[in-house]
Design a protein around this motif. Sequence first.
Motif, PDB file in Angstrom:
ATOM      1  N   HIS A 262     -15.746  18.790 -35.503  1.00 12.24           N
ATOM      2  CA  HIS A 262     -15.000  20.048 -35.479  1.00 12.24           C
ATOM      3  C   HIS A 262     -15.108  20.744 -36.824  1.00 12.24           C
ATOM      4  O   HIS A 262     -15.017  20.100 -37.871  1.00 12.24           O
ATOM      5  CB  HIS A 262     -13.534  19.777 -35.150  1.00 12.24           C
ATOM      6  CG  HIS A 262     -12.690  21.011 -35.118  1.00 12.24           C
ATOM      7  ND1 HIS A 262     -12.835  21.994 -34.155  1.00 12.24           N
ATOM      8  CD2 HIS A 262     -11.689  21.436 -35.934  1.00 12.24           C
ATOM      9  CE1 HIS A 262     -11.958  22.961 -34.391  1.00 12.24           C
ATOM     10  NE2 HIS A 262     -11.260  22.640 -35.453  1.00 12.24           N
ATOM     11  N   VAL A 264     -13.231  23.526 -39.059  1.00 14.25           N
ATOM     12  CA  VAL A 264     -11.948  24.224 -39.182  1.00 14.25           C
ATOM     13  C   VAL A 264     -12.209  25.613 -39.753  1.00 14.25           C
ATOM     14  O   VAL A 264     -12.590  25.751 -40.918  1.00 14.25           O
ATOM     15  CB  VAL A 264     -10.984  23.432 -40.086  1.00 14.25           C
ATOM     16  CG1 VAL A 264      -9.683  24.206 -40.291  1.00 14.25           C
ATOM     17  CG2 VAL A 264     -10.713  22.056 -39.502  1.00 14.25           C
ATOM     18  N   ASN A 270      -3.209  24.504 -39.571  1.00 13.00           N
ATOM     19  CA  ASN A 270      -3.405  24.672 -38.129  1.00 13.00           C
ATOM     20  C   ASN A 270      -4.130  23.484 -37.520  1.00 13.00           C
ATOM     21  O   ASN A 270      -3.847  23.088 -36.381  1.00 13.00           O
ATOM     22  CB  ASN A 270      -4.168  25.963 -37.851  1.00 13.00           C
ATOM     23  CG  ASN A 270      -3.294  27.194 -37.987  1.00 13.00           C
ATOM     24  OD1 ASN A 270      -2.069  27.101 -37.984  1.00 13.00           O
ATOM     25  ND2 ASN A 270      -3.918  28.358 -38.124  1.00 13.00           N
ATOM     26  N   PHE A 271      -5.076  22.901 -38.261  1.00 14.57           N
ATOM     27  CA  PHE A 271      -5.763  21.706 -37.771  1.00 14.57           C
ATOM     28  C   PHE A 271      -4.763  20.572 -37.555  1.00 14.57           C
ATOM     29  O   PHE A 271      -4.771  19.898 -36.518  1.00 14.57           O
ATOM     30  CB  PHE A 271      -6.844  21.276 -38.757  1.00 14.57           C
ATOM     31  CG  PHE A 271      -7.425  19.927 -38.459  1.00 14.57           C
ATOM     32  CD1 PHE A 271      -8.339  19.758 -37.437  1.00 14.57           C
ATOM     33  CD2 PHE A 271      -7.033  18.814 -39.199  1.00 14.57           C
ATOM     34  CE1 PHE A 271      -8.869  18.502 -37.149  1.00 14.57           C
ATOM     35  CE2 PHE A 271      -7.554  17.551 -38.929  1.00 14.57           C
ATOM     36  CZ  PHE A 271      -8.478  17.400 -37.900  1.00 14.57           C
ATOM     37  N   ARG A 273      -1.589  20.763 -37.009  1.00 12.41           N
ATOM     38  CA  ARG A 273      -0.735  21.077 -35.856  1.00 12.41           C
ATOM     39  C   ARG A 273      -1.480  20.872 -34.532  1.00 12.41           C
ATOM     40  O   ARG A 273      -0.903  20.383 -33.561  1.00 12.41           O
ATOM     41  CB  ARG A 273      -0.223  22.515 -35.960  1.00 12.41           C
ATOM     42  CG  ARG A 273       0.855  22.681 -37.035  1.00 12.41           C
ATOM     43  CD  ARG A 273       1.397  24.093 -37.086  1.00 12.41           C
ATOM     44  NE  ARG A 273       2.480  24.201 -38.060  1.00 12.41           N
ATOM     45  CZ  ARG A 273       3.755  23.910 -37.816  1.00 12.41           C
ATOM     46  NH1 ARG A 273       4.106  23.519 -36.582  1.00 12.41           N
ATOM     47  NH2 ARG A 273       4.675  24.017 -38.744  1.00 12.41           N
ATOM     48  N   GLN A 274      -2.750  21.220 -34.491  1.00 11.58           N
ATOM     49  CA  GLN A 274      -3.521  21.003 -33.273  1.00 11.58           C
ATOM     50  C   GLN A 274      -3.606  19.513 -32.935  1.00 11.58           C
ATOM     51  O   GLN A 274      -3.442  19.120 -31.781  1.00 11.58           O
ATOM     52  CB  GLN A 274      -4.936  21.565 -33.436  1.00 11.58           C
ATOM     53  CG  GLN A 274      -5.043  23.065 -33.273  1.00 11.58           C
ATOM     54  CD  GLN A 274      -6.492  23.506 -33.341  1.00 11.58           C
ATOM     55  OE1 GLN A 274      -7.101  23.444 -34.401  1.00 11.58           O
ATOM     56  NE2 GLN A 274      -7.034  23.940 -32.231  1.00 11.58           N
ATOM     57  N   VAL A 275      -3.869  18.706 -33.948  1.00 13.50           N
ATOM     58  CA  VAL A 275      -3.924  17.259 -33.732  1.00 13.50           C
ATOM     59  C   VAL A 275      -2.573  16.755 -33.241  1.00 13.50           C
ATOM     60  O   VAL A 275      -2.482  15.974 -32.297  1.00 13.50           O
ATOM     61  CB  VAL A 275      -4.347  16.533 -35.024  1.00 13.50           C
ATOM     62  CG1 VAL A 275      -4.213  15.018 -34.855  1.00 13.50           C
ATOM     63  CG2 VAL A 275      -5.776  16.886 -35.404  1.00 13.50           C
ATOM     64  N   ASP A 277      -0.254  18.298 -31.634  1.00  7.82           N
ATOM     65  CA  ASP A 277       0.147  18.808 -30.325  1.00  7.82           C
ATOM     66  C   ASP A 277      -0.750  18.325 -29.186  1.00  7.82           C
ATOM     67  O   ASP A 277      -0.497  18.661 -28.027  1.00  7.82           O
ATOM     68  CB  ASP A 277       0.177  20.340 -30.345  1.00  7.82           C
ATOM     69  CG  ASP A 277       1.287  20.872 -31.238  1.00  7.82           C
ATOM     70  OD1 ASP A 277       2.242  20.110 -31.491  1.00  7.82           O
ATOM     71  OD2 ASP A 277       1.198  22.019 -31.699  1.00  7.82           O
ATOM     72  N   ASP A 278      -1.763  17.532 -29.507  1.00 10.55           N
ATOM     73  CA  ASP A 278      -2.625  16.968 -28.466  1.00 10.55           C
ATOM     74  C   ASP A 278      -1.949  15.723 -27.897  1.00 10.55           C
ATOM     75  O   ASP A 278      -2.458  14.607 -27.994  1.00 10.55           O
ATOM     76  CB  ASP A 278      -3.996  16.636 -29.048  1.00 10.55           C
ATOM     77  CG  ASP A 278      -4.977  16.167 -27.988  1.00 10.55           C
ATOM     78  OD1 ASP A 278      -4.881  16.616 -26.841  1.00 10.55           O
ATOM     79  OD2 ASP A 278      -5.833  15.334 -28.329  1.00 10.55           O
ATOM     80  N   MET A 284      -8.033  19.231 -27.877  1.00 11.16           N
ATOM     81  CA  MET A 284      -7.528  20.546 -28.226  1.00 11.16           C
ATOM     82  C   MET A 284      -8.592  21.601 -27.997  1.00 11.16           C
ATOM     83  O   MET A 284      -9.781  21.346 -28.058  1.00 11.16           O
ATOM     84  CB  MET A 284      -7.084  20.569 -29.682  1.00 11.16           C
ATOM     85  CG  MET A 284      -5.881  19.703 -29.984  1.00 11.16           C
ATOM     86  SD  MET A 284      -6.289  17.970 -30.026  1.00 11.16           S
ATOM     87  CE  MET A 284      -7.038  17.844 -31.622  1.00 11.16           C
ATOM     88  N   PHE A 287     -12.079  21.876 -30.066  1.00  5.86           N
ATOM     89  CA  PHE A 287     -12.508  20.597 -30.612  1.00  5.86           C
ATOM     90  C   PHE A 287     -13.664  20.078 -29.793  1.00  5.86           C
ATOM     91  O   PHE A 287     -13.588  20.005 -28.569  1.00  5.86           O
ATOM     92  CB  PHE A 287     -11.361  19.575 -30.597  1.00  5.86           C
ATOM     93  CG  PHE A 287     -10.428  19.733 -31.761  1.00  5.86           C
ATOM     94  CD1 PHE A 287     -10.282  18.735 -32.695  1.00  5.86           C
ATOM     95  CD2 PHE A 287      -9.712  20.908 -31.941  1.00  5.86           C
ATOM     96  CE1 PHE A 287      -9.411  18.882 -33.769  1.00  5.86           C
ATOM     97  CE2 PHE A 287      -8.845  21.063 -32.999  1.00  5.86           C
ATOM     98  CZ  PHE A 287      -8.701  20.054 -33.932  1.00  5.86           C
TER      99      PHE A 287
END
Length: 289
Positions: A262, A264, A270-271, A273-275, A277-278, A284, A287
């Motif tokens: 990935h 960024v 933000n990265f 947070r994406q991790v 929230d998965d 995500m 990704f």
Amino acid sequence: MKYRLIAIDVDGTLVDSNQLVAPETQDAIRHAQDRGIQICIATGRSMKETLPVWRQLPLSDPPLPMAVIGGAMVCDPVTQRTLYHRPIDLEVALELDAVLAAAGHSSLAFVDGWRHDADYYFGENGNGEAAMEMWFSKMNVRIRRGASLRSMPDMPAPMRINAVASAQEATSLARELAERFAGRLVIHSLLAPNYGVYVVEAFHPQADKYRAVAYIAQGLRIPTAAIAAIGDDVNDIPMLSQCGLGATFPHACQQVRDCSRHIVTDSLANFIRQVADDVDGAGMVGFGS
């Protein structure tokens, strides 16, 4: 939850040019920890150099150990105890010192200060001394000095040996050393951004950030497939290529981008947070798989 640990590089990744962690990154780290994700630092810096950054992070208690010296060591930031280390064979280190001296470069050997009464052994046998002195002036470190590393009888096996060179010299020197010490040392050439100098670094062939982070994860019973890692330089490649998710930035060199799943394009915050929230491991948006 797919990812249970995020390993974060420091220079070029976690801190800005003023050595500060952005407030939005601190908030993202809090968010990730609230979702049950652990955070650890994985850096080429020493523990003493890393502590001012570590103290900016809103880490849960007890905090995880840090992977430092490019993965050659794992240290407890609270007690400053060394938990894991991969030193260079001493005779190989002394051979490297002689090769560097013949090429006109001083050798700076980092040793385990928790086990020994010094942090650096400095072989004053070539150029780069001004840069080294500037390096020392920014740190509260204990230094042993001698005409060469071999000339100091109490020299322990080092975790890393550095030489300072120009950008062009660093590339060619790293290539020559990699050929000579193939199978005995891992050689990196990179910019030390917090000091503004190019360095050639040598490590034990099994000293890298992936192995150090895997050691930390093992204590948490986290498989490497559940580790997300982010970094931007060549010493991050083992970690980025072998953890469950490796991420980097557009400014990283092609070799680093090629080994990452990935890129960024917005921010570290933000990265993270994406991790976080998965939650179901479905992957995500944006990704790679």
